[in-house]
Design a protein around this motif. Structure first.
Motif, PDB file in Angstrom:
ATOM      1  N   VAL A   1       0.857  -1.186   0.000  1.00 39.48           N
ATOM      2  CA  VAL A   1       0.000   0.000   0.000  1.00 39.48           C
ATOM      3  C   VAL A   1       0.895   1.238   0.000  1.00 39.48           C
ATOM      4  N   GLY A   2       0.617   2.172  -0.886  1.00 42.49           N
ATOM      5  CA  GLY A   2       1.429   3.381  -0.989  1.00 42.49           C
ATOM      6  C   GLY A   2       2.476   3.313  -2.081  1.00 42.49           C
TER       7      GLY A   2
ATOM      8  N   ASN B 294     -11.801   3.454 -11.451  1.00 43.45           N
ATOM      9  CA  ASN B 294     -12.928   2.589 -11.110  1.00 43.45           C
ATOM     10  C   ASN B 294     -14.216   3.119 -11.731  1.00 43.45           C
TER      11      ASN B 294
ATOM     12  N   ASP C 127      -5.277   6.060 -13.135  1.00 45.61           N
ATOM     13  CA  ASP C 127      -5.786   6.243 -11.775  1.00 45.61           C
ATOM     14  C   ASP C 127      -4.641   6.722 -10.875  1.00 45.61           C
ATOM     15  N   ALA C 128      -4.730   6.514  -9.576  1.00 49.31           N
ATOM     16  CA  ALA C 128      -3.749   7.073  -8.633  1.00 49.31           C
ATOM     17  C   ALA C 128      -2.340   6.524  -8.849  1.00 49.31           C
TER      18      ALA C 128
ATOM     19  N   THR D 142      -1.118   4.048  -7.405  1.00 46.31           N
ATOM     20  CA  THR D 142      -0.668   3.685  -6.063  1.00 46.31           C
ATOM     21  C   THR D 142      -1.612   2.605  -5.551  1.00 46.31           C
ATOM     22  N   VAL D 143      -1.058   1.544  -4.990  1.00 50.88           N
ATOM     23  CA  VAL D 143      -1.913   0.509  -4.391  1.00 50.88           C
ATOM     24  C   VAL D 143      -2.507   1.047  -3.095  1.00 50.88           C
ATOM     25  N   SER D 144      -3.827   0.836  -2.917  1.00 50.75           N
ATOM     26  CA  SER D 144      -4.504   1.257  -1.687  1.00 50.75           C
ATOM     27  C   SER D 144      -5.510   0.181  -1.312  1.00 50.75           C
ATOM     28  N   TYR D 145      -6.155   0.354  -0.164  1.00 47.52           N
ATOM     29  CA  TYR D 145      -7.346  -0.445   0.092  1.00 47.52           C
ATOM     30  C   TYR D 145      -8.430   0.048  -0.867  1.00 47.52           C
ATOM     31  N   HIS D 146      -9.373  -0.825  -1.217  1.00 44.48           N
ATOM     32  CA  HIS D 146     -10.380  -0.465  -2.213  1.00 44.48           C
ATOM     33  C   HIS D 146     -11.527   0.324  -1.570  1.00 44.48           C
ATOM     34  N   PRO D 147     -12.000   1.387  -2.244  1.00 47.19           N
ATOM     35  CA  PRO D 147     -13.124   2.151  -1.683  1.00 47.19           C
ATOM     36  C   PRO D 147     -14.466   1.451  -1.845  1.00 47.19           C
ATOM     37  N   GLY D 148     -14.482   0.307  -2.534  1.00 43.31           N
ATOM     38  CA  GLY D 148     -15.744  -0.379  -2.810  1.00 43.31           C
ATOM     39  C   GLY D 148     -16.293   0.027  -4.156  1.00 43.31           C
TER      40      GLY D 148
ATOM     41  N   GLN E 183      -0.532   4.476   8.872  1.00 43.12           N
ATOM     42  CA  GLN E 183      -0.693   4.546   7.418  1.00 43.12           C
ATOM     43  C   GLN E 183      -2.151   4.719   7.059  1.00 43.12           C
TER      44      GLN E 183
ATOM     45  N   LEU F  74      -4.865   3.974   4.685  1.00 45.55           N
ATOM     46  CA  LEU F  74      -5.019   2.881   3.716  1.00 45.55           C
ATOM     47  C   LEU F  74      -5.956   3.228   2.570  1.00 45.55           C
TER      48      LEU F  74
ATOM     49  N   ARG G  27      -8.236   4.946  -0.604  1.00 48.26           N
ATOM     50  CA  ARG G  27      -8.000   5.375  -1.979  1.00 48.26           C
ATOM     51  C   ARG G  27      -8.064   6.890  -2.111  1.00 48.26           C
TER      52      ARG G  27
ATOM     53  N   THR H 290      -2.854   6.715   1.404  1.00 51.49           N
ATOM     54  CA  THR H 290      -1.777   5.700   1.398  1.00 51.49           C
ATOM     55  C   THR H 290      -0.460   6.207   2.000  1.00 51.49           C
TER      56      THR H 290
ATOM     57  N   ARG I 109     -15.037   7.228  -1.271  1.00 52.44           N
ATOM     58  CA  ARG I 109     -15.675   6.320  -0.331  1.00 52.44           C
ATOM     59  C   ARG I 109     -14.581   5.520   0.364  1.00 52.44           C
ATOM     60  N   TRP I 110     -14.958   4.675   1.299  1.00 56.93           N
ATOM     61  CA  TRP I 110     -13.997   3.749   1.919  1.00 56.93           C
ATOM     62  C   TRP I 110     -14.732   2.528   2.434  1.00 56.93           C
ATOM     63  N   LEU I 111     -13.978   1.475   2.663  1.00 63.09           N
ATOM     64  CA  LEU I 111     -14.421   0.314   3.420  1.00 63.09           C
ATOM     65  C   LEU I 111     -13.472   0.188   4.599  1.00 63.09           C
TER      66      LEU I 111
END
Lengths: 236, 237
Positions: A72-73, A172, A195-196, A198-204, B32, B34, B36, B100, B223-225
């Motif tokens: 991530v990042g 997305n 897109d960004a 950059t790997v991140s957690y997904h916003p859904g 961190q 996390l 998007r 991130t 958004r986020w999860l």
């Protein structure tokens, strides 16, 4: 006799034999010790898809030297981009430093699971990575990377719940023609990064039934964390 | 004595030992973001006694927490933390913690300050914040990981349109670079507060229209999860 007792007896028996061997070699102290035979370690990895309607692309399972395949990042590698946008795991399985790899034979559907066995010798420090795409998305994936397995004894197992990552290599948009899974049948990998990066957690994902009218996705394609369960067992 | 009794005895011995040995430790807290597309306002990182807290789920937010959650202002919470002799690192990232990005807060805890709490507002939201509430800092040297959820302070309706950050001011504060990243002209998602206690944030709705629609938030990006943050705590003695 119980199996566990039987094992104890066998181990004691081996110990006695080794002691006897040492006695026998008393006169040959200058002989080099024979190299110990490497012990083979076998791991069983099971992934369970616990999403509503996100098939997981053929899973890439790798044992490798100490290295993270994403972070991530950080910017996604091209191998990860190819997997996360199109579900093609071949570049990921070909990364440098692998000790053993397995590929899923087919997508793992919602409610399904698949298991893989990988073997390495104990002379190699093995780290596990597992990675697969959520195919009804632009570039979402799940997995773990660089999980140390050295503490796992025979029959030990560990269970992990996996979050969804966004590779950050494709916007997305959820638009028709951009999603390779059955919800769309659109494009997979595209080398452009819009897109960004950059790997991140997904916003859904949003879906057309929420607030994205042009989305090809429906309510059932939405997901939350975790999206999969991973069970790692050392079987040998 | 059965084995289970013995292990219980050993466990209580270990716990007693821990209580006796509670002592100052050096703590490195790596945080961190996390997400998007969600920004964290200046973080407040504190170690305090276990009987204190910055917030509690299911209870009304303090005015200091409200100021943090609605406008990113941690000065009130910082003053309150100083008053209880907490160990404090304010604003380790020196401004916004970008999506991130990672920042690190380092301090030596005082003997009785064994609970770690972290807060920062989430942008763009009306009164969303990332929080860690009184996590017990291990007294044993090692590296520990905690994942944090997004909370709603329950003090402002989540209308998701541009506005102010002062406590009580409707709408979302939009400091740079947020002013260029969100939409405009939204009609407002809601005018009511559904739960006036601190609770898990229901998430942003957003919309696909940057010039009008119900919300000024971009639905595919902002958004986020949960979880929204990863905290890696390294304890050394």
């Amino acid at each position: 006799m119980k199996l566990s007792m039987l094992r104890n007896v066998v181990i004691v028996g081996i110990g006695t034999a080794l002691l006897a061997a040492c006695d026998h070699n008393d006169n040959n102290r200058n002989m080099p010790e024979p190299e110990p035979e490497p012990v083979m370690l076998t791991y069983e990895v099971t992934i369970e898809n616990i999403s509503a309607a996100q098939p997981l692309s053929p899973v890439a399972v790798l044992l490798h030297s100490d290295q993270t395949l994403w972070q991530v990042g950080e910017s996604a590698s091209e191998a990860l981009e190819v997997l996360a946008e199109g579900g093609d795991n071949s570049d990921m399985l070909a990364v440098d430093g692998t000790l053993a790899t397995e590929s899923g034979s087919a997508p793992v559907g919602p409610g399904s699971n698949e298991s893989y066995q990988l073997t390495v010798s104990d002379e190699q420090s093995a780290y596990l990575s597992v990675v697969t795409m959520l195919v009804n998305t632009n570039d979402a994936f799940t997995g773990i990377t660089n999980k140390a397995l050295s503490d796992l004894a025979v029959n030990d197992s560990m269970t992990m719940m996996l979050p969804v990552y966004d590779a950050g290599t494709e916007a997305n948009s959820e638009a028709a023609g951009t999603i390779p899974g059955p919800a769309d049948g659109g494009e997979g990998f595209n080398a452009e990064r819009d897109d960004a990066d950059t790997v991140s957690y997904h916003p859904g994902v949003v879906s057309s039934q929420d607030t994205l009218p042009d989305s090809v996705l429906m309510a059932e394609h939405r997901f939350d964390n975790p999206v999969a369960r991973l069970i790692i067992t050392r079987v040998e | 004595m059965t084995r289970s009794n013995l292990s219980r005895l050993l466990l209580s011995a270990v716990l007693a030992g821990t209580a006796v040995q509670a002592h100052a430790v050096d703590v490195e807290v790596e945080i961190q973001n996390l997400t998007r597309g969600i920004y964290f306002t200046p973080l407040l990182v504190t170690a305090h006694t276990p009987d204190q807290s910055l917030f509690n789920v299911g209870e009304a937010a303090s005015t200091e927490l409200q100021a943090m959650a609605e406008g990113g202002d941690i000065s009130g919470l910082e003053t309150a933390a100083m008053a209880i002799s907490a160990d404090i690192v304010a604003n380790p990232a020196g401004g916004l913690l970008l999506p991130t990005a990672t920042t690190t807060a380092t301090f030596t805890t005082s003997d009785s300050n064994t609970s770690l709490s972290i807060v920062a507002m989430l942008l763009p939201t009306n009164d969303g914040f990332v929080g860690l509430n009184g996590w017990p800092i291990p007294q044993q040297a090692g590296t520990y990981t905690v994942y944090l959820n997004a909370y709603d302070a329950g003090t402002e309706a989540n209308d998701e349109i541009r506005g102010g950050g002062s406590p009580g001011a409707p709408g979302m504060p939009v400091p740079p670079p947020l002013e260029d990243l969100i939409g405009t002209g939204g009609s407002g998602v809601t005018t009511t507060i559904s739960n006036a206690m601190v609770h898990i944030h229901p998430g942003n709705i957003g919309d696909a229209d940057m010039m009008s629609g119900q919300s000024d938030i971009q639905n595919t990006v902002q958004r986020w999860l949960n979880p929204v943050a990863k905290v890696t705590v390294t304890v050394t003695e």
